[in-house]
Design a protein around this motif. Structure first.
Motif, PDB file in Angstrom:
ATOM      1  N   ARG A   1      11.456 -17.391  -7.976  1.00 28.62           N
ATOM      2  CA  ARG A   1      10.570 -16.257  -8.248  1.00 28.62           C
ATOM      3  C   ARG A   1      10.610 -15.923  -9.730  1.00 28.62           C
ATOM      4  O   ARG A   1      11.689 -15.825 -10.318  1.00 28.62           O
ATOM      5  CB  ARG A   1      11.015 -15.035  -7.425  1.00 28.62           C
ATOM      6  CG  ARG A   1      10.129 -13.823  -7.678  1.00 28.62           C
ATOM      7  CD  ARG A   1      10.356 -12.724  -6.668  1.00 28.62           C
ATOM      8  NE  ARG A   1       9.492 -11.588  -6.907  1.00 28.62           N
ATOM      9  CZ  ARG A   1       9.358 -10.564  -6.075  1.00 28.62           C
ATOM     10  NH1 ARG A   1      10.041 -10.539  -4.944  1.00 28.62           N
ATOM     11  NH2 ARG A   1       8.552  -9.564  -6.358  1.00 28.62           N
TER      12      ARG A   1
ATOM     13  N   TYR B   1       0.966 -11.426   2.652  1.00 29.70           N
ATOM     14  CA  TYR B   1       0.361 -10.102   2.812  1.00 29.70           C
ATOM     15  C   TYR B   1       1.037  -9.305   3.930  1.00 29.70           C
ATOM     16  O   TYR B   1       1.447  -9.865   4.940  1.00 29.70           O
ATOM     17  CB  TYR B   1      -1.151 -10.227   3.059  1.00 29.70           C
ATOM     18  CG  TYR B   1      -1.819 -10.742   1.821  1.00 29.70           C
ATOM     19  CD1 TYR B   1      -1.983  -9.912   0.723  1.00 29.70           C
ATOM     20  CD2 TYR B   1      -2.177 -12.073   1.711  1.00 29.70           C
ATOM     21  CE1 TYR B   1      -2.522 -10.386  -0.453  1.00 29.70           C
ATOM     22  CE2 TYR B   1      -2.726 -12.557   0.535  1.00 29.70           C
ATOM     23  CZ  TYR B   1      -2.893 -11.706  -0.544  1.00 29.70           C
ATOM     24  OH  TYR B   1      -3.414 -12.177  -1.713  1.00 29.70           O
TER      25      TYR B   1
ATOM     26  N   GLY C   1       1.983 -11.074  -2.035  1.00 29.64           N
ATOM     27  CA  GLY C   1       1.060 -10.251  -1.241  1.00 29.64           C
ATOM     28  C   GLY C   1       0.564  -9.106  -2.084  1.00 29.64           C
ATOM     29  O   GLY C   1       0.319  -9.280  -3.278  1.00 29.64           O
TER      30      GLY C   1
ATOM     31  N   TYR D   1       4.567  -0.032   7.290  1.00 29.59           N
ATOM     32  CA  TYR D   1       5.569   0.766   6.561  1.00 29.59           C
ATOM     33  C   TYR D   1       5.682   2.201   7.061  1.00 29.59           C
ATOM     34  O   TYR D   1       6.172   3.064   6.336  1.00 29.59           O
ATOM     35  CB  TYR D   1       5.248   0.793   5.058  1.00 29.59           C
ATOM     36  CG  TYR D   1       5.174  -0.574   4.410  1.00 29.59           C
ATOM     37  CD1 TYR D   1       6.334  -1.273   4.097  1.00 29.59           C
ATOM     38  CD2 TYR D   1       3.952  -1.161   4.121  1.00 29.59           C
ATOM     39  CE1 TYR D   1       6.270  -2.523   3.496  1.00 29.59           C
ATOM     40  CE2 TYR D   1       3.878  -2.419   3.521  1.00 29.59           C
ATOM     41  CZ  TYR D   1       5.044  -3.084   3.207  1.00 29.59           C
ATOM     42  OH  TYR D   1       4.972  -4.315   2.610  1.00 29.59           O
TER      43      TYR D   1
ATOM     44  N   SER E   1       2.664  -4.049  -4.937  1.00 29.09           N
ATOM     45  CA  SER E   1       1.919  -3.692  -3.743  1.00 29.09           C
ATOM     46  C   SER E   1       0.978  -2.543  -4.076  1.00 29.09           C
ATOM     47  O   SER E   1       0.559  -2.409  -5.221  1.00 29.09           O
ATOM     48  CB  SER E   1       2.897  -3.350  -2.630  1.00 29.09           C
ATOM     49  OG  SER E   1       3.616  -4.505  -2.238  1.00 29.09           O
TER      50      SER E   1
HETATM   51  C1  LIG Z   1       6.677  -6.313   0.151  1.00 29.77           C
HETATM   52  C2  LIG Z   1       6.396  -7.708  -0.250  1.00 29.77           C
HETATM   53  C3  LIG Z   1       5.216  -8.311   0.158  1.00 29.77           C
HETATM   54  C4  LIG Z   1       4.144  -7.592   0.931  1.00 29.77           C
HETATM   55  O1  LIG Z   1       3.553  -6.546   0.242  1.00 29.77           O
HETATM   56  P1  LIG Z   1       2.274  -5.804   0.856  1.00 29.77           P
HETATM   57  O2  LIG Z   1       1.931  -4.782  -0.137  1.00 29.77           O
HETATM   58  O3  LIG Z   1       2.680  -5.233   2.169  1.00 29.77           O
HETATM   59  O4  LIG Z   1       1.207  -6.851   1.034  1.00 29.77           O
HETATM   60  C5  LIG Z   1       5.033  -9.644  -0.162  1.00 29.77           C
HETATM   61  N1  LIG Z   1       5.955 -10.329  -0.879  1.00 29.77           N
HETATM   62  C6  LIG Z   1       7.093  -9.767  -1.291  1.00 29.77           C
HETATM   63  C7  LIG Z   1       8.071 -10.588  -2.054  1.00 29.77           C
HETATM   64  C8  LIG Z   1       7.349  -8.438  -1.003  1.00 29.77           C
HETATM   65  O5  LIG Z   1       8.483  -7.873  -1.437  1.00 29.77           O
END
Ligand SMILES: *Cc1c(COP(=O)(O)O)cnc(C)c1O
Length: 438
Positions: free
Chosen positions: A149, A281, A241, A384, A203
């Protein structure tokens, strides 16, 4: 879910006895809606990238319920997990290792070993984790796909807590720090088994343009690594996502289609077929399709303002209660029989059951005047919220029911039953009351 489309489900929940004096709060999930969102996600990317192999991994933290994960698997999605608990849920849902991706900034050696043994793809968060993996991958043949990452450090969206691409984010390798990019490239060249790059810029509140820029940075880095390696070492890009949800109205904006088109425009090479893609997502697939229903236990007036006291508050809508400006939720009013309440809007507070003054679902909200026994629907709570229970005041987790629309009417299916008081006591050390007095 458009609130008028919700009306029959609210009525049915009341008629079919899901919401009672003894069980005054329940959560509903629109099963067809979840399926439709999953299909829309797949179609959005397939339309701009017909030649690309995708794994759309649902971010389990957005709705960690086993039947929901199974439903999404059935709809062609995988799972993104970020803890041993989430991995256990995905496995319980029958999601194959090959359709699961493990992310987390704090994986223990044991978690890494387990993922490798199970054949689950993972994204290392940092260079220390890669060093840890050096010792582990040798014992595993063939090792599952492993990525790294990175944080493109592009800046924040409107919600700091959900912005992961700020310069000092705790996630990923900070790509613009002095020497970091060179170190990342070197880490790949030294490790032939490192074949993926991962970015998730945040997000809710992160603009699409910023997210796309993060993906563009990822793509450029992959090209650089592959050029230096002299081969396609990086073969998969995990683009994260974070598509935001419109909590202000029924209008679904932005859509996965808009974002996929934006990516096609900003990062043309991304969809050329040279890279497989992973998406992650969460909220954009689930938020709309969940609704909390709660009875109004008492309707009173305080300082001249009407206050409806309900059973849904901080335990279910934690972010909303603690940061109401940032995470506002829409409410809809129904009478005791589950019919939409009509009448002029009155400015009122809708409160939760917890014992602190800030436990409000909404403050000074114009709604038809709520009365004792009425039903309040808390909209767009499928991600959430009720699935991320907060144990304040030992309030139990409510039941969750999925529903579908059939020719005979609304049909409910239990997803999770309500937590019992016996379970609550057991989880609170109830097995050994004398532990501290022996
Ligand atoms: C929380 C998270 C997501 C999802 O985020 P959303 O806003 O719910 O789409 C995807 N990847 C990682 C690494 C995350 O921490």
């Amino acid at each position: 879910m458009p609130s008028s489309r919700l009306d029959p489900a609210v009525r049915a929940a009341v008629d079919q006895g899901l919401l009672t004096a003894d069980e005054p709060v329940v959560a509903l999930l629109d099963t067809d809606g979840v399926r439709a969102s999953a299909a829309a996600l797949r179609a959005a990317f397939a339309a701009v990238a017909p030649d690309v192999r995708f794994l759309h991994a649902f971010a389990v933290k957005a709705c960690p319920l086993v039947p929901v994960l199974r439903l999404l698997h059935d709809a062609g999605l995988g799972a993104e997990v970020a803890s041993p608990g989430e991995l256990a849920l995905a496995r319980a849902a029958g999601i194959p290792a090959s359709r699961t991706v493990l992310d987390s900034p704090a994986k223990t050696a044991g978690e890494l070993r387990e993922a490798l043994d199970l054949g689950i793809a993972l994204n290392a968060d940092n260079l220390q984790e890669l060093t840890r993996l050096d010792a582990l991958v040798t014992g595993v043949a063939p090792a599952p796909p492993i990525g790294l990452r990175v944080n493109p450090q592009l800046g924040a969206g409107s919600i700091g807590a959900l912005s992961t691409a700020v310069p000092t984010s705790k996630f990923g390798v900070a790509l613009r720090d002095p020497g970091a990019r060179e170190e990342v490239v070197r880490a790949f060249l030294d490790r032939p088994w490192l074949t993926r790059l991962h970015v998730h810029s945040g997000s809710q509140g992160v603009p699409l343009g910023l997210m796309a820029e993060g993906v563009a940075e990822l793509y450029v880095l992959a090209e650089e690594i592959n050029a230096k390696a002299g081969r396609t070492q990086v073969d998969t890009l995990d683009i994260g996502g974070g598509l935001p949800v419109n909590f202000a109205s029924d209008e679904d904006t932005p859509t996965h289609t808009e974002y996929a088109r934006l990516l096609a425009e900003r990062v043309p090479g991304l969809f050329g077929g040279r890279y497989a893609l992973v998406t992650e997502y969460g909220r954009s697939l689930l938020a709309r399709h969940g609704t909390v229903l709660t009875r109004v236990e008492y309707a009173k007036t305080s300082g001249g303002r009407p206050v409806a006291v309900t059973h849904a508050g901080v335990q279910l809508a934690t972010r909303t209660v603690y940061a109401p400006e940032t995470y506002p939720l829409r409410l809809a009013a129904y009478d005791a029989g589950g019919r939409p309440r009509t009448g002029p809007d009155v400015v009122q507070d809708v409160a939760g059951p917890a014992c602190f003054a800030g436990d409000l679902l909404a403050a000074a909200r114009p709604l038809p005047r709520l009365a004792q026994g009425d039903v309040v629907a808390v909209l767009d709570t499928g991600a959430y919220c009720f699935s991320s229970h907060y144990g304040y005041n030992s309030l139990p987790r409510p039941a969750v029911h999925g529903f579908t629309r059939t020719a005979e009417g609304i049909r409910f299916a239990p997803v999770r039953r309500a937590q019992t008081l016996a379970e609550l006591v057991a989880e609170s050390g109830g097995a050994d009351p004398d532990a501290l007095v022996r």
